[in-house]
Design a protein around this motif. Structure first.
Motif: not given
Length: 208
Positions: A21-26, A32-33, A42-44
């Protein structure tokens, strides 16, 4: 797959069959990243062994225009605290001619093809509900052609990433995760005479 040579993300190194899944965080997410997560993330998230699932095999194959051929095969599962996942994929295409050979200076009359392959492996073991150990490996190779100053040139990119992590829950509201990772990247450029024109290599290590 973050390239330290080109300072960009090489999305072509990751086959879609490896993505869960792909998570998109604004907004900012540097806590954390990392420090580069200023405007968004964009967390793949790639596939891993599923919980309480017996060993399962799968495969897929596809063809397309410009002599495109791609295939993927893998297996995954989980049993008695041990989880595992292995995926291998490959793709190649004759490509298409991206320039007009009759008007563009230095343009090649040949199509710009490419070939790629990748392997991803995950292995984990849960000693209990509170303690877990995981290891991962990712390797990809891409060789693509393009029209350059000397005609049809090519670029070969190899990326390797591997690491190990330990997740431990000491209290109901305290979970600790320690990890060590290493990423290696090699880029080689070739001119239209198939002579190496550039070569770069980097190694990054991360401990958290």
């Amino acid at each position: 797959i973050n390239s330290s040579i080109s300072n960009s993300v090489n999305f072509s190194a990751l086959n879609t069959s490896q993505i869960e899944r792909i998570e998109i965080l604004r907004g900012a997410g540097s806590s954390l990243y990392g420090s580069e997560a200023i405007g968004g993330v964009i967390n793949i998230i790639t596939k891993k062994g599923q919980t309480d699932t017996p060993m399962a095999f799968w495969g897929e194959m596809g063809i397309g225009t410009h002599s495109l051929f791609k295939s993927s095969v893998g297996f995954s599962g989980q049993s008695n605290g041990l989880s595992y996942n292995l995926i291998g994929s490959m793709a190649n295409s004759d490509g298409f001619r991206s320039t007009n050979a009759n008007s563009d200076v230095g343009a090649s009359r040949r199509a710009d093809g490419y070939e790629s392959n990748s392997v991803k492996a995950d292995l984990g073991y849960a000693f209990s509900d509170l303690h877990r150990l995981d290891a991962h490996l990712f390797s990809s190779y891409i060789n693509g052609e393009f029209t350059g100053y000397t005609g049809q040139e090519s670029s070969a990119i190899r990326q390797q990433a591997y690491g190990i992590s330990s997740t431990n829950k000491f209290l109901s509201n305290w979970t600790s995760k320690l990890s060590a990772n290493e990423t290696r990247e090699t880029r080689q450029g070739y001119n239209s005479f198939n002579v190496e024109s550039s070569s770069y290599q980097t190694t990054l290590r991360n401990y958290a």
